[in-house]
Design a protein around this motif. Structure first.
Motif, PDB file in Angstrom:
ATOM      1  N   ALA A  26       0.829  -1.205   0.000  1.00  0.00           N
ATOM      2  CA  ALA A  26       0.000   0.000   0.000  1.00  0.00           C
ATOM      3  C   ALA A  26       0.865   1.257   0.000  1.00  0.00           C
ATOM      4  CB  ALA A  26      -0.933  -0.007   1.206  1.00  0.00           C
ATOM      5  N   LEU A  27       1.900   1.267   0.828  1.00  0.00           N
ATOM      6  CA  LEU A  27       2.770   2.438   0.915  1.00  0.00           C
ATOM      7  C   LEU A  27       3.495   2.706  -0.395  1.00  0.00           C
ATOM      8  CD1 LEU A  27       4.328   1.928   4.463  1.00  0.00           C
ATOM      9  CD2 LEU A  27       2.674   3.672   3.781  1.00  0.00           C
ATOM     10  N   ILE A  28       3.950   1.662  -1.033  1.00  0.00           N
ATOM     11  CA  ILE A  28       4.647   1.830  -2.312  1.00  0.00           C
ATOM     12  C   ILE A  28       3.693   2.374  -3.371  1.00  0.00           C
ATOM     13  CG2 ILE A  28       5.757   0.590  -4.212  1.00  0.00           C
ATOM     14  CD1 ILE A  28       7.034  -1.228  -2.139  1.00  0.00           C
ATOM     15  N   ASP A  29       2.465   1.826  -3.413  1.00  0.00           N
ATOM     16  CA  ASP A  29       1.479   2.324  -4.369  1.00  0.00           C
ATOM     17  C   ASP A  29       1.206   3.804  -4.149  1.00  0.00           C
ATOM     18  OD1 ASP A  29       1.156  -0.022  -5.742  1.00  0.00           O
ATOM     19  OD2 ASP A  29      -0.710  -0.608  -4.763  1.00  0.00           O
ATOM     20  N   VAL A  30       0.938   4.166  -2.890  1.00  0.00           N
ATOM     21  CA  VAL A  30       0.596   5.553  -2.576  1.00  0.00           C
ATOM     22  C   VAL A  30       1.790   6.466  -2.841  1.00  0.00           C
ATOM     23  CG1 VAL A  30      -0.031   7.131  -0.708  1.00  0.00           C
ATOM     24  CG2 VAL A  30      -1.191   4.923  -0.912  1.00  0.00           C
ATOM     25  N   ASP A  57       4.140   6.109  -4.953  1.00  0.00           N
ATOM     26  CA  ASP A  57       4.413   6.224  -6.384  1.00  0.00           C
ATOM     27  C   ASP A  57       3.232   6.758  -7.184  1.00  0.00           C
ATOM     28  OD1 ASP A  57       6.874   5.204  -5.768  1.00  0.00           O
ATOM     29  OD2 ASP A  57       6.450   3.169  -6.480  1.00  0.00           O
ATOM     30  N   GLY A  58       2.188   7.224  -6.482  1.00  0.00           N
ATOM     31  CA  GLY A  58       1.069   7.859  -7.166  1.00  0.00           C
ATOM     32  C   GLY A  58       0.010   6.923  -7.692  1.00  0.00           C
ATOM     33  N   ARG A  59       0.010   5.671  -7.229  1.00  0.00           N
ATOM     34  CA  ARG A  59      -1.022   4.714  -7.635  1.00  0.00           C
ATOM     35  C   ARG A  59      -2.084   4.611  -6.541  1.00  0.00           C
ATOM     36  NH1 ARG A  59       3.794   2.065  -9.054  1.00  0.00           N
ATOM     37  NH2 ARG A  59       3.731   0.840  -7.138  1.00  0.00           N
ATOM     38  N   ILE A 107      -7.527   0.401 -13.276  1.00  0.00           N
ATOM     39  CA  ILE A 107      -7.165   1.587 -12.503  1.00  0.00           C
ATOM     40  C   ILE A 107      -7.524   1.395 -11.033  1.00  0.00           C
ATOM     41  CG2 ILE A 107      -7.377   3.131 -14.481  1.00  0.00           C
ATOM     42  CD1 ILE A 107     -10.001   4.168 -13.370  1.00  0.00           C
ATOM     43  N   SER A 108      -8.508   0.538 -10.733  1.00  0.00           N
ATOM     44  CA  SER A 108      -8.832   0.238  -9.339  1.00  0.00           C
ATOM     45  C   SER A 108      -7.704  -0.528  -8.661  1.00  0.00           C
ATOM     46  CB  SER A 108     -10.133  -0.570  -9.252  1.00  0.00           C
ATOM     47  OG  SER A 108      -9.941  -1.915  -9.640  1.00  0.00           O
ATOM     48  N   LYS A 109      -6.859  -1.179  -9.480  1.00  0.00           N
ATOM     49  CA  LYS A 109      -5.696  -1.899  -8.953  1.00  0.00           C
ATOM     50  C   LYS A 109      -4.468  -1.005  -8.862  1.00  0.00           C
ATOM     51  CE  LYS A 109      -7.290  -6.327 -10.846  1.00  0.00           C
ATOM     52  NZ  LYS A 109      -6.988  -7.418 -11.811  1.00  0.00           N
ATOM     53  N   GLY A 110      -4.645   0.268  -9.211  1.00  0.00           N
ATOM     54  CA  GLY A 110      -3.563   1.219  -9.078  1.00  0.00           C
ATOM     55  C   GLY A 110      -2.690   1.398 -10.299  1.00  0.00           C
ATOM     56  N   THR A 134      -9.753   8.606  -8.240  1.00  0.00           N
ATOM     57  CA  THR A 134      -9.899   8.071  -6.887  1.00  0.00           C
ATOM     58  C   THR A 134     -11.360   7.932  -6.505  1.00  0.00           C
ATOM     59  OG1 THR A 134      -7.801   9.038  -6.166  1.00  0.00           O
ATOM     60  CG2 THR A 134      -9.372   8.460  -4.451  1.00  0.00           C
ATOM     61  N   LEU A 135     -12.107   9.010  -6.666  1.00  0.00           N
ATOM     62  CA  LEU A 135     -13.519   8.981  -6.309  1.00  0.00           C
ATOM     63  C   LEU A 135     -14.280   8.023  -7.216  1.00  0.00           C
ATOM     64  CD1 LEU A 135     -15.818   9.985  -4.602  1.00  0.00           C
ATOM     65  CD2 LEU A 135     -16.049  11.953  -6.108  1.00  0.00           C
ATOM     66  N   ALA A 136     -13.892   7.942  -8.483  1.00  0.00           N
ATOM     67  CA  ALA A 136     -14.574   7.037  -9.413  1.00  0.00           C
ATOM     68  C   ALA A 136     -14.428   5.592  -8.972  1.00  0.00           C
ATOM     69  CB  ALA A 136     -14.015   7.215 -10.825  1.00  0.00           C
ATOM     70  N   VAL A 137     -13.234   5.213  -8.529  1.00  0.00           N
ATOM     71  CA  VAL A 137     -13.016   3.837  -8.070  1.00  0.00           C
ATOM     72  C   VAL A 137     -13.829   3.558  -6.814  1.00  0.00           C
ATOM     73  CG1 VAL A 137     -11.304   2.262  -7.086  1.00  0.00           C
ATOM     74  CG2 VAL A 137     -10.745   3.589  -9.112  1.00  0.00           C
ATOM     75  N   VAL A 138     -13.810   4.497  -5.872  1.00  0.00           N
ATOM     76  CA  VAL A 138     -14.568   4.306  -4.633  1.00  0.00           C
ATOM     77  C   VAL A 138     -16.063   4.179  -4.933  1.00  0.00           C
ATOM     78  CG1 VAL A 138     -15.243   5.373  -2.440  1.00  0.00           C
ATOM     79  CG2 VAL A 138     -12.863   5.473  -3.203  1.00  0.00           C
TER      80      VAL A 138
END
Length: 231
Positions: free
Chosen positions: A129-133, A135-137, A180-183, A217-221
């Protein structure tokens, strides 16, 4: 030092300096047991972060670009929308830890860079999770996705179900939405689907328009809430 009681007057402290990359992970979790658990996991990781803990609005207000905040949902309720806006303005990334019954305010949903379910929380999942966040995913943990795609039916959310029933996504748009939901970035989605990056951007734009969302972000949620990511 910060006492075990998570109060407004607690001060900033450096928990554990890791090898630096200019990024600092900031832990804002009121429950001391959960906070210590997350801090312990962070200390065990090989990611190049410095680790700090903050308490209350004052600690979050002073953060700037280069900080990545790990917030629990119970830390959000005393915080105002202005805090979320300040973090957004200063490009502070936010990872929110949630339980199954949590409801996150829209201002934080709009700003969050990812969501991690407490039931999924392990050193390896936190690292991912930290790596995704970082790196902008956009990151959503597997347990949260599984729960979200079935939530409207289980909760009897007729409004959400009715909204979802009026939305028609093409097969390609569904593929893009899942990726995109997978980052994945637009470039990664393009490679995965063997289409042009321009085609991905166009599909994302159509998805945002159909879901009436200002950002990915909002679209995925929203897609998860309405069951649009179900297989």
């Amino acid at each position: 030092m910060v006492s075990d009681t998570y109060g407004e007057k607690a001060s900033l402290r450096v928990e554990h300096p890791l090898r630096q990359t200019g990024m600092t992970a900031v832990v804002a979790i009121p429950d001391s047991i959960r906070r210590y658990s997350v801090e312990g996991m962070l200390r065990s990781l090989d990611i190049q972060f410095a680790v700090q803990s903050v308490a209350g609005a004052d600690g979050l207000s002073n953060l700037r670009n280069g900080h990545l905040v790990i917030l629990s949902s119970d830390a959000l309720s005393p915080l105002t929308d202005d805090i979320a806006q300040k973090l957004r303005t200063h490009c502070v990334k936010v990872l929110i830890l949630v339980d199954s019954t949590d409801v996150v305010e829209q201002s934080w949903v709009d700003h969050a860079s990812g969501f991690l379910d407490w039931s999924d929380l392990r050193p390896e999942s936190l690292r991912e999770a930290l790596i995704d966040v970082r790196d902008g995913r956009f990151h959503v943990s597997p347990a949260l996705v599984r729960r979200s795609v079935t939530a409207p039916e289980q909760a009897g959310d007729e409004t959400g179900s009715k909204r979802a029933s009026t939305i028609e996504l093409t097969a390609r748009e569904q593929q893009v939405l899942r990726l995109i939901s997978k980052g994945l970035s637009n470039r990664q989605v393009a490679r995965s689907l063997s289409i042009s990056e321009h085609g991905v951007k166009r599909a994302v734009g159509i998805i945002l328009a159909k879901l009436n969302c200002p950002n990915r972000t909002l679209a995925v949620v929203r897609a998860m809430e309405w069951g649009l990511l179900a297989a």
